[in-house]
Structure formats: C-alpha cells, structure tokens
Scaffold this active site. Structure first.
Site, PDB file in Angstrom:
ATOM      1  N   HIS A   1      -9.384 -59.263  18.448  1.00 39.34           N
ATOM      2  CA  HIS A   1      -9.715 -57.974  17.853  1.00 39.34           C
ATOM      3  C   HIS A   1     -10.099 -57.022  18.974  1.00 39.34           C
ATOM      4  O   HIS A   1     -10.786 -57.392  19.918  1.00 39.34           O
ATOM      5  CB  HIS A   1     -10.863 -58.130  16.846  1.00 39.34           C
ATOM      6  CG  HIS A   1     -11.415 -56.819  16.396  1.00 39.34           C
ATOM      7  ND1 HIS A   1     -10.612 -55.784  15.957  1.00 39.34           N
ATOM      8  CD2 HIS A   1     -12.693 -56.344  16.354  1.00 39.34           C
ATOM      9  CE1 HIS A   1     -11.368 -54.750  15.657  1.00 39.34           C
ATOM     10  NE2 HIS A   1     -12.631 -55.055  15.896  1.00 39.34           N
TER      11      HIS A   1
ATOM     12  N   CYS B   1     -13.888 -55.910  10.299  1.00 36.12           N
ATOM     13  CA  CYS B   1     -12.759 -55.945  11.237  1.00 36.12           C
ATOM     14  C   CYS B   1     -12.059 -57.295  11.247  1.00 36.12           C
ATOM     15  O   CYS B   1     -10.972 -57.429  11.805  1.00 36.12           O
ATOM     16  CB  CYS B   1     -13.226 -55.609  12.648  1.00 36.12           C
ATOM     17  SG  CYS B   1     -13.961 -53.979  12.779  1.00 36.12           S
TER      18      CYS B   1
ATOM     19  N   ASN C   1     -10.689 -48.893  18.580  1.00 32.90           N
ATOM     20  CA  ASN C   1     -10.939 -50.007  17.648  1.00 32.90           C
ATOM     21  C   ASN C   1     -10.387 -49.611  16.282  1.00 32.90           C
ATOM     22  O   ASN C   1     -10.962 -48.768  15.597  1.00 32.90           O
ATOM     23  CB  ASN C   1     -12.441 -50.279  17.588  1.00 32.90           C
ATOM     24  CG  ASN C   1     -12.797 -51.377  16.599  1.00 32.90           C
ATOM     25  OD1 ASN C   1     -11.977 -51.797  15.797  1.00 32.90           O
ATOM     26  ND2 ASN C   1     -14.033 -51.835  16.658  1.00 32.90           N
TER      27      ASN C   1
HETATM   28  O1  UT7 Z   1     -15.210 -53.992  15.521  1.00 29.00           O
HETATM   29  C1  UT7 Z   1     -16.493 -54.512  15.624  1.00 29.00           C
HETATM   30  C2  UT7 Z   1     -17.510 -53.462  15.771  1.00 29.00           C
HETATM   31  N1  UT7 Z   1     -17.818 -52.921  17.037  1.00 29.00           N
HETATM   32  C3  UT7 Z   1     -18.033 -53.530  18.214  1.00 29.00           C
HETATM   33  O2  UT7 Z   1     -17.647 -54.643  18.436  1.00 29.00           O
HETATM   34  C4  UT7 Z   1     -18.787 -52.817  19.270  1.00 29.00           C
HETATM   35  C5  UT7 Z   1     -19.595 -53.760  20.122  1.00 29.00           C
HETATM   36  N2  UT7 Z   1     -20.429 -53.039  21.052  1.00 29.00           N
HETATM   37  C6  UT7 Z   1     -19.952 -52.348  22.098  1.00 29.00           C
HETATM   38  O3  UT7 Z   1     -18.755 -52.291  22.311  1.00 29.00           O
HETATM   39  C7  UT7 Z   1     -20.927 -51.717  23.052  1.00 29.00           C
HETATM   40  O4  UT7 Z   1     -22.225 -52.165  22.733  1.00 29.00           O
HETATM   41  C8  UT7 Z   1     -20.875 -50.164  23.002  1.00 29.00           C
HETATM   42  C9  UT7 Z   1     -19.574 -49.656  23.617  1.00 29.00           C
HETATM   43  C10 UT7 Z   1     -21.007 -49.667  21.578  1.00 29.00           C
HETATM   44  C11 UT7 Z   1     -22.024 -49.597  23.823  1.00 29.00           C
HETATM   45  O5  UT7 Z   1     -21.995 -50.088  25.138  1.00 29.00           O
HETATM   46  P1  UT7 Z   1     -23.319 -50.635  25.824  1.00 29.00           P
HETATM   47  O6  UT7 Z   1     -22.965 -51.039  27.188  1.00 29.00           O
HETATM   48  O7  UT7 Z   1     -23.892 -51.702  24.909  1.00 29.00           O
HETATM   49  O8  UT7 Z   1     -24.216 -49.336  25.864  1.00 29.00           O
HETATM   50  P2  UT7 Z   1     -25.673 -49.118  25.270  1.00 29.00           P
HETATM   51  O9  UT7 Z   1     -25.633 -49.042  23.787  1.00 29.00           O
HETATM   52  O10 UT7 Z   1     -26.595 -50.093  25.915  1.00 29.00           O
HETATM   53  O11 UT7 Z   1     -26.008 -47.685  25.822  1.00 29.00           O
HETATM   54  C12 UT7 Z   1     -26.215 -47.453  27.237  1.00 29.00           C
HETATM   55  C13 UT7 Z   1     -26.528 -45.986  27.429  1.00 29.00           C
HETATM   56  C14 UT7 Z   1     -27.622 -45.477  26.481  1.00 29.00           C
HETATM   57  O12 UT7 Z   1     -28.391 -44.530  27.211  1.00 29.00           O
HETATM   58  P3  UT7 Z   1     -29.820 -44.925  27.807  1.00 29.00           P
HETATM   59  O13 UT7 Z   1     -30.641 -45.342  26.630  1.00 29.00           O
HETATM   60  O14 UT7 Z   1     -29.547 -46.070  28.757  1.00 29.00           O
HETATM   61  O15 UT7 Z   1     -30.252 -43.674  28.461  1.00 29.00           O
HETATM   62  C15 UT7 Z   1     -26.857 -44.774  25.397  1.00 29.00           C
HETATM   63  O16 UT7 Z   1     -27.601 -43.754  24.781  1.00 29.00           O
HETATM   64  O17 UT7 Z   1     -25.378 -45.197  27.131  1.00 29.00           O
HETATM   65  C16 UT7 Z   1     -25.707 -44.190  26.189  1.00 29.00           C
HETATM   66  N3  UT7 Z   1     -24.538 -43.898  25.378  1.00 29.00           N
HETATM   67  C17 UT7 Z   1     -23.587 -43.043  25.754  1.00 29.00           C
HETATM   68  N4  UT7 Z   1     -23.454 -42.246  26.820  1.00 29.00           N
HETATM   69  C18 UT7 Z   1     -22.352 -41.499  26.904  1.00 29.00           C
HETATM   70  C19 UT7 Z   1     -24.195 -44.470  24.183  1.00 29.00           C
HETATM   71  N5  UT7 Z   1     -23.031 -43.966  23.762  1.00 29.00           N
HETATM   72  C20 UT7 Z   1     -22.617 -43.079  24.724  1.00 29.00           C
HETATM   73  C21 UT7 Z   1     -21.502 -42.242  24.862  1.00 29.00           C
HETATM   74  N6  UT7 Z   1     -21.392 -41.483  25.952  1.00 29.00           N
HETATM   75  N7  UT7 Z   1     -20.517 -42.205  23.940  1.00 29.00           N
END
Ligand code: UT7
Length: 337
Positions: A260, A120, A290
């Site tokens: 970004h 990215c 994104n």
């Molecule tokens: O361009 C560069 C590449 N990308 C990035 O920069 C992305 C950087 N990361 C992020 O933006 C965030 O880490 C995410 C948006 C990907 C995830 O957010 P988070 O606050 O870090 O969530 P998490 O991965 O800690 O997940 C929290 C919970 C999990 O459930 P449990 O284990 O707490 O029960 C996930 O399974 O949310 C769950 N989860 C979802 N729930 C509903 C993960 N994806 C989803 C979803 N819908 N789409």
C-alpha cells in the site's frame, strides 16, 4: 450458480484496469494553500503530485472506467459477472452502495454487488473475499475494484493530512485458474482498539452531520500520522512473511512486491525487512499520493500493462489502514492452459 468442484481451481487475476482523474495537484500548488513546501512533502512522504477527482465526478465514475478496462483486459462481458465488490472509504452515498451504481452502469445485470469498508486495506480484503466466491464455485467471474475520491473527505486546511492523499481507481477480474496459480495464500487482520488513530469522526450514526460538525470539519480525515506510521512499519514485513510461509515460499521468491502506497519510508523499511531490492518494489505514490484502496490495483495495472509482470511471477501485496486493518496475499501470475 453452476458449482465448480472446490480444490480443483484457484482464483486468479485475469484482467486489470485503472483510471486516474486528469487534474494533477502538485506540491508547489499545495504550498500556496497551507504552510508546507515541496521539500518537506517529498522527503517525509515521497509524494510529488496527486490526482484530483473533477467536480462532476464521484467515486463510482472512477470505478466504472477502471472496471470497464479490467473487463476488456480479461475479455469478460459484464453479463458474465456474478459479483461486483467495490472497496472504498468514499462511496458516492451511504446507500445505495457504490458497487450497485457500478453494477448498473457496467450492465452487470447478473451480478450481486456490495461495498467493502476496511480503510486502505479494502482492496486486499476485497481480493480475498472475491476469491472465496470463485474457489467455492459460487461465481466464475468477480470484479473487484478499489476506488477513492479522498479529496472529498480531506481537510484542505490541515497540512498534516492534505498533502498525502490522492484520487483514483484500480480494478481486477477474478476467474478460476489452474491450481498452483492465482492467489496462493492470504491473511486478513484487524485491531479495532486502535480505531481512533485514523478516523472520520462525524457523518455517521455516532455524530450525524450538523452545522457544528461541518464547521469543525469533523467529516474529514483525522489521523495520528506517527502512530499509523509505526503500526505500518511493524506489520508490513511481518504480514508479507506470513503469507509467503503459508504459500511455501521465501522472500527471495518474490518477483514483485506491491505495498500500500502511504509513505516511501514505510515501503523502504518493509523492503529492507524482506531483503528486497527496490527494483522489485512497485511504487506509484510519487505520482498519485496515497490513493487508499486504489493504490495496489493501480500499481498492479501499470506493471502488467507495461509488460513487467510475466507468467509465473510471484507477487506479494500488503495493505494497511483504518480500522486498524491489515492484510496480505501472494499471487502467482498467469493462467496456463
Ligand atoms: O493509508 C494509511 C494512512 N496513512 C499513513 O500511513 C500515514 C502514516 N504516517 C506518515 O506517513 C507520516 O507520519 C507523515 C508523513 C504523516 C508525517 O511524517 P512525520 O515524519 O511522522 O512527521 P511529524 O508528524 O512527526 O511532523 C514533523 C514536523 C512537525 O513539526 P514540529 O512539531 O516538529 O515543529 C509537523 O508539524 O513536521 C510538521 N509538519 C509539516 N511541515 C510541513 C507536518 N505536516 C507538514 C507539512 N509540511 N505538510
């Protein structure tokens, strides 16, 4: 290759263009595809909807339109281009490069062309790379495009990634501008030791495509979201402060900050570190998700075409992504005669 005396000119952006596919994919639609919901997507990422490349389109089709618009905006004919760089993680084919397809379709018959892969961060890398050819006097007009069809490398069964990405293209024309304007400073960095946190495991020479790799969806984006999140929060403000210092500026000198667009929480934390009001921060991820290399030039093109950006404004761009890579630049807008 008529040489310009170096140190007399900077490289500046003299035209911008953007293209977004028509198809809008909303959070409500995603809710029907995977176990997610609009509330989770909006509060955890800031994304409301994204655009999806049509079945007939590939990345070069998006890039050509953005490129044509940037050339028209700059008043530059395709034959004047010395170089076309396409920053992308979703080339039409491994080779020929997408840049060569774009060069041909634009009629840029005097231009060299290559793709640039830096995840990215690709647009910031390409901006800095293209600017070197202008300041050295090698080329007078360079077209830099960030274009992606991430929907083609998304695992639509993985809720952790499929809600995040979108398709689009943004382009800029680089030309010589008077010293004191254009790209005042930049930094490009990498940390390959963290490569596995954001990766497409298969489809390259390590794991060529087989029935198994396709069945296991190893040719799609695999991401440790939390690791990338922490990395992004750490480097965004730092990289911005670094390029500001190199340009002899402070964060209070920023007129527009274009980060970004990966997650609104990452963007807000960078704005906080820079003590910037969100009014100075350009955000499009609510509408486009994104879009990887396209996110920064798309936001820039919108800001320029809406009349927000004025001559003399200081714009700071910061990118981060697969590699891991990151980079930033300070641009003083305009080209006074
Ligand atoms: O361009 C560069 C590449 N990308 C990035 O920069 C992305 C950087 N990361 C992020 O933006 C965030 O880490 C995410 C948006 C990907 C995830 O957010 P988070 O606050 O870090 O969530 P998490 O991965 O800690 O997940 C929290 C919970 C999990 O459930 P449990 O284990 O707490 O029960 C996930 O399974 O949310 C769950 N989860 C979802 N729930 C509903 C993960 N994806 C989803 C979803 N819908 N789409």
């Amino acid at each position: 290759m008529a040489g310009l005396p170096s140190k007399v000119f900077n490289a500046g952006i003299t035209g911008v263009g953007a293209y977004l596919p028509e198809r809008i994919l909303t959070n409500d639609e995603l809710q029907k595809m995977v176990d997610t919901n609009d509330e989770w997507i909006r509060t955890r990422s800031g994304i409301k909807e994204r655009r999806i490349t049509s079945p007939e389109q590939a990345t070069s089709d998006l890039a050509v339109i953005a490129g044509e618009r940037a050339l028209a905006d700059a008043g530059v004919a395709p034959e004047e281009l010395g170089l076309v760089i396409v920053a992308t993680s979703t080339p039409d084919t491994i080779f020929p490069s997408t840049a060569c397809l774009v060069q041909d379709r634009l009629g840029a018959k005097n231009a060299a062309a290559f793709d640039l892969a830096a995840g990215c961060t690709g647009f910031v890398y390409a901006l800095a790379t293209g600017s070197q050819f202008v300041t050295s006097g090698t080329y007078k007009k360079v077209l830099v495009i960030g274009a992606e069809s991430l929907s083609r490398i998304t695992n639509w069964e993985d809720r952790k990634t499929c809600v995040l990405f979108g398709d689009g293209a943004g382009a800029v024309v680089l030309s010589p501008v008077p010293k004191g304007y254009g790209i005042l400073s930049f930094t490009l960095r990498s940390d390959g030791s963290k490569g596995a946190t954001l990766i497409i495991p298969a489809g390259g020479s390590r794991l060529p495509a087989t029935r198994e790799t396709v069945e296991q969806k190893l040719h799609t984006i695999h991401m440790d979201g939390q690791e990338v999140f922490k990395f992004a929060v750490r480097i965004m403000g730092k990289a911005a402060l670094e390029v500001l210092a190199a340009a002899g500026l402070e964060s209070s000198d920023i007129d527009y900050f274009i980060p970004h667009q990966a997650n609104i929480r990452i963007i807000e934390s960078a704005a906080k570190r820079l003590v910037l009001s969100m009014e100075k921060v350009l955000v499009n991820l609510d509408r486009y998700g994104n879009t990887s290399t396209a996110s920064i030039p798309l936001a820039l093109a919108e800001a320029v075409h809406s009349g927000r950006v004025k001559q003399g404004d200081h714009i700071v761009v910061v990118g981060f992504g697969a590699g891991l890579t990151w980079g930033a630049a300070v641009i003083k807008w305009g080209s006074p005669t």
